[in-house]
Motif scaffolding. Structure first.
Motif, mmCIF file in Angstrom:
data_model
loop_
_atom_site.group_PDB
_atom_site.id
_atom_site.type_symbol
_atom_site.label_atom_id
_atom_site.label_comp_id
_atom_site.label_asym_id
_atom_site.label_seq_id
_atom_site.Cartn_x
_atom_site.Cartn_y
_atom_site.Cartn_z
ATOM 1 N N ALA A 24 31.224 -31.383 -31.243
ATOM 2 C CA ALA A 24 30.256 -32.203 -30.595
ATOM 3 C C ALA A 24 30.391 -31.390 -29.062
ATOM 4 C CB ALA A 24 30.200 -33.373 -30.773
ATOM 5 N N LEU A 25 31.293 -31.198 -28.436
ATOM 6 C CA LEU A 25 31.913 -31.658 -26.901
ATOM 7 C C LEU A 25 31.779 -29.609 -27.463
ATOM 8 C CD1 LEU A 25 34.995 -33.294 -26.443
ATOM 9 C CD2 LEU A 25 31.989 -33.354 -24.796
ATOM 10 N N ALA A 26 32.222 -29.010 -27.467
ATOM 11 C CA ALA A 26 31.990 -27.045 -27.557
ATOM 12 C C ALA A 26 30.373 -27.321 -27.906
ATOM 13 C CB ALA A 26 32.371 -26.695 -28.814
ATOM 14 N N ALA A 27 29.964 -27.921 -28.688
ATOM 15 C CA ALA A 27 28.201 -27.512 -29.165
ATOM 16 C C ALA A 27 27.805 -27.533 -27.481
ATOM 17 C CB ALA A 27 28.288 -28.072 -30.281
ATOM 18 N N ALA A 28 28.160 -28.660 -27.272
ATOM 19 C CA ALA A 28 26.820 -29.925 -26.184
ATOM 20 C C ALA A 28 26.874 -28.379 -25.022
ATOM 21 C CB ALA A 28 27.329 -30.934 -25.309
ATOM 22 N N GLY A 29 28.740 -27.613 -24.784
ATOM 23 C CA GLY A 29 29.020 -26.786 -23.780
ATOM 24 C C GLY A 29 28.024 -25.269 -24.113
ATOM 25 N N ALA A 30 28.215 -25.201 -25.236
ATOM 26 C CA ALA A 30 27.427 -23.616 -25.707
ATOM 27 C C ALA A 30 25.357 -24.444 -25.225
ATOM 28 C CB ALA A 30 27.022 -24.190 -27.440
ATOM 29 N N ALA B 163 24.927 -23.627 -21.781
ATOM 30 C CA ALA B 163 25.025 -22.608 -21.027
ATOM 31 C C ALA B 163 24.008 -21.846 -21.613
ATOM 32 C CB ALA B 163 26.174 -21.310 -22.185
ATOM 33 N N THR B 164 22.859 -22.205 -22.507
ATOM 34 C CA THR B 164 21.828 -21.753 -22.821
ATOM 35 C C THR B 164 20.650 -22.694 -22.349
ATOM 36 O OG1 THR B 164 21.479 -22.881 -24.628
ATOM 37 C CG2 THR B 164 22.252 -20.568 -25.263
ATOM 38 N N GLY B 165 20.793 -24.025 -21.688
ATOM 39 C CA GLY B 165 20.187 -23.920 -20.445
ATOM 40 C C GLY B 165 19.112 -25.710 -20.748
ATOM 41 N N LEU B 166 19.271 -25.660 -22.222
ATOM 42 C CA LEU B 166 19.664 -26.469 -23.208
ATOM 43 C C LEU B 166 19.576 -27.651 -23.058
ATOM 44 C CD1 LEU B 166 17.896 -25.591 -26.245
ATOM 45 C CD2 LEU B 166 19.863 -26.710 -27.145
ATOM 46 N N LEU B 167 20.936 -28.375 -22.882
ATOM 47 C CA LEU B 167 21.223 -29.603 -21.840
ATOM 48 C C LEU B 167 22.184 -29.126 -20.491
ATOM 49 C CD1 LEU B 167 23.760 -30.716 -24.532
ATOM 50 C CD2 LEU B 167 21.297 -31.198 -24.082
ATOM 51 N N ASN B 168 21.769 -30.486 -19.289
ATOM 52 C CA ASN B 168 22.239 -29.651 -18.235
ATOM 53 C C ASN B 168 23.515 -30.276 -18.265
ATOM 54 O OD1 ASN B 168 23.696 -31.359 -15.703
ATOM 55 N ND2 ASN B 168 22.074 -31.085 -14.622
ATOM 56 N N PRO B 169 24.724 -29.432 -18.221
ATOM 57 C CA PRO B 169 26.487 -29.953 -17.523
ATOM 58 C C PRO B 169 26.856 -30.694 -17.175
ATOM 59 C CG PRO B 169 25.606 -27.785 -16.747
ATOM 60 C CD PRO B 169 24.251 -27.936 -17.282
ATOM 61 N N LEU B 170 26.476 -31.065 -16.221
ATOM 62 C CA LEU B 170 27.001 -32.440 -15.156
ATOM 63 C C LEU B 170 26.860 -33.574 -16.106
ATOM 64 C CD1 LEU B 170 26.696 -31.465 -12.080
ATOM 65 C CD2 LEU B 170 28.603 -31.412 -13.206
ATOM 66 N N THR B 171 25.152 -34.262 -16.292
ATOM 67 C CA THR B 171 24.306 -34.818 -17.266
ATOM 68 C C THR B 171 25.709 -34.775 -18.813
ATOM 69 O OG1 THR B 171 22.752 -34.255 -16.175
ATOM 70 C CG2 THR B 171 23.249 -36.221 -17.625
ATOM 71 N N ALA B 172 25.487 -33.595 -19.602
ATOM 72 C CA ALA B 172 26.538 -33.917 -20.444
ATOM 73 C C ALA B 172 27.746 -34.129 -20.160
ATOM 74 C CB ALA B 172 26.507 -32.406 -21.491
ATOM 75 N N ILE B 173 28.201 -34.112 -19.588
ATOM 76 C CA ILE B 173 30.133 -34.256 -19.206
ATOM 77 C C ILE B 173 29.486 -35.927 -18.696
ATOM 78 C CG2 ILE B 173 31.912 -34.173 -17.340
ATOM 79 C CD1 ILE B 173 31.367 -31.450 -17.294
ATOM 80 N N ALA B 174 28.796 -35.920 -17.911
ATOM 81 C CA ALA B 174 29.075 -37.903 -17.318
ATOM 82 C C ALA B 174 28.493 -38.929 -19.023
ATOM 83 C CB ALA B 174 27.768 -37.958 -16.324
ATOM 84 N N VAL B 175 27.505 -38.473 -19.771
ATOM 85 C CA VAL B 175 27.426 -38.894 -20.823
ATOM 86 C C VAL B 175 28.199 -38.888 -22.220
ATOM 87 C CG1 VAL B 175 26.101 -38.804 -22.733
ATOM 88 C CG2 VAL B 175 24.875 -38.411 -21.062
ATOM 89 N N GLY C 127 34.717 -28.521 -23.653
ATOM 90 C CA GLY C 127 32.468 -28.306 -23.171
ATOM 91 C C GLY C 127 33.058 -26.327 -22.844
ATOM 92 N N VAL C 128 33.850 -26.737 -22.513
ATOM 93 C CA VAL C 128 34.151 -25.461 -21.162
ATOM 94 C C VAL C 128 34.306 -24.362 -22.324
ATOM 95 C CG1 VAL C 128 35.954 -23.915 -19.779
ATOM 96 C CG2 VAL C 128 34.921 -26.257 -19.151
ATOM 97 N N THR C 129 35.319 -24.981 -23.639
ATOM 98 C CA THR C 129 35.555 -22.803 -24.825
ATOM 99 C C THR C 129 34.062 -22.992 -24.874
ATOM 100 O OG1 THR C 129 37.299 -24.778 -24.950
ATOM 101 C CG2 THR C 129 36.364 -23.053 -26.829
#
Lengths: 52, 269
Positions: B34-40, B43-55, B151-153
């Motif tokens: 799920a974390l890797a998918a969130a990272g991807a 990358a495509t702009g679907l999620l905000n990276p900082l918000t995803a990390i915080a969540v 996430g970075v992966t």
């Protein structure tokens, strides 16, 4: 298996000539039957390391 | 498995939070995926990276803190239950406690990457009375490493999602076989134990109230021995009134001191 430890120890004691018995239900059964309990004295507690 | 990815794309932060939370409280959920998918997705702009990390961080730390308090309130109970499976519960408890005492801080930081340990480390820290503030720091460090690593992966490898979906299908088949194998091993283990213990079944068993009757009849003729391998760690633990501790590990030495003219009644948990 229930009473596994006590059965093992009782068997060993019997082999060494003691008259050993297993209490059915162990401590849980004893407590459930409302029979007398006591708090383990502080001096007999085993100290494990803590971060506290 | 690809359902997870679809859910993640649709419900974004919520499904990410739920998945990593479930894993942090011990559910077998593929949170790393799920974390890797969130990272991807980031990358495509679907999620905000900082918000995803915080969540993700908030959900993990929340789950871990719950387990920390479970450990703190149940004391050594949890370790006792886990060690009951080992051949020598007493030394299992002592060694695990000592090892976690020495390496517990580091363990908390890397635990997330090791299945099994990830669920055990927070409650153990609680059992061992680690200060909440220190626990939170270490756990936050561990959670950050975990979230960033996966996430970075996901973020870096653009076609990671597709690869994961293919890999996940193979992984879930392998997992099913592993679970089946574990069940077989468990059954065989118990069959062997049952066979090994057949000799113990001839030991005479006595009802608790019968022991009480003997005690009131002639207290000097009997001895009640506590052979539990744990139950002596938490202040306020209880035992049968008037019983003495007989450590199964130290039996050879104890044989010298045990009374030969008394009936010895043994109990464990």
């Amino acid at each position: 298996m229930r009473e596994a430890t006590s059965a093992r120890v009782a068997h060993l004691l019997r082999e060494n000539g003691f008259s050993a018995y297993v209490i059915v239900g162990g401590l849980a059964g004893w407590r459930k039957a409302g029979l007398p309990m006591e708090v383990v004295p502080a001096g007999e507690l085993v100290q494990l390391p803590t971060f506290g | 498995m690809s359902g997870i990815l679809h859910a993640l794309a649709r419900h974004g932060y919520l499904s990410l939070a739920v998945l990593v939370f479930l894993e942090s409280v011990g559910m077998p959920v593929p949170a790393a995926l799920a974390l890797a998918a969130a990272g991807a997705a980031a990358a495509t702009g679907l999620l905000n990276p900082l918000t995803a990390i915080a969540v993700a961080l908030a959900a993990i730390i929340c789950g871990d803190t719950i387990l920390f308090f479970v450990g703190r309130t149940t004391g050594w109970l949890l370790l006792g239950i886990l060690c009951r499976l080992s051949a020598n519960p007493e030394s299992c408890i002592l060694l695990s406690a000592e090892s976690f005492y020495k390496r517990g801080r580091l363990t908390l930081v890397v635990a997330k990457f090791i299945p099994g340990i990830n669920t055990m480390a927070p409650p153990l820290a609680g059992s061992m009375k680690m200060r909440l503030r220190q626990f939170l720091w270490l756990d936050a460090a561990g959670a950050s490493l975990y979230v960033l690593a996966y996430g970075v992966t996901g973020y870096v490898f653009s076609d990671f999602l597709a690869m994961l979906t293919r890999g996940a299908e193979t992984a879930s088949r392998t997992l099913a076989w592993l679970v089946a194998l574990a069940i077989v091993v468990y059954a065989v283990y118990h069959a062997v134990l049952y066979w090994k213990h057949r000799v113990y079944r001839v030991v005479p068993r006595v009802q608790a109230d019968e022991v009480v009757r003997r005690m009131t009849e002639d207290a000097a003729a009997i001895m009640i021995a506590d052979v539990r391998s744990h139950g002596y760690y938490d202040a306020g633990s209880e035992r049968i009134r008037g019983s003495l501790r007989l450590e199964p590990n130290k039996l050879p030495q104890a044989l010298q001191d045990l009374p030969r003219d008394k009936e010895i009644y043994l109990y464990c948990t």
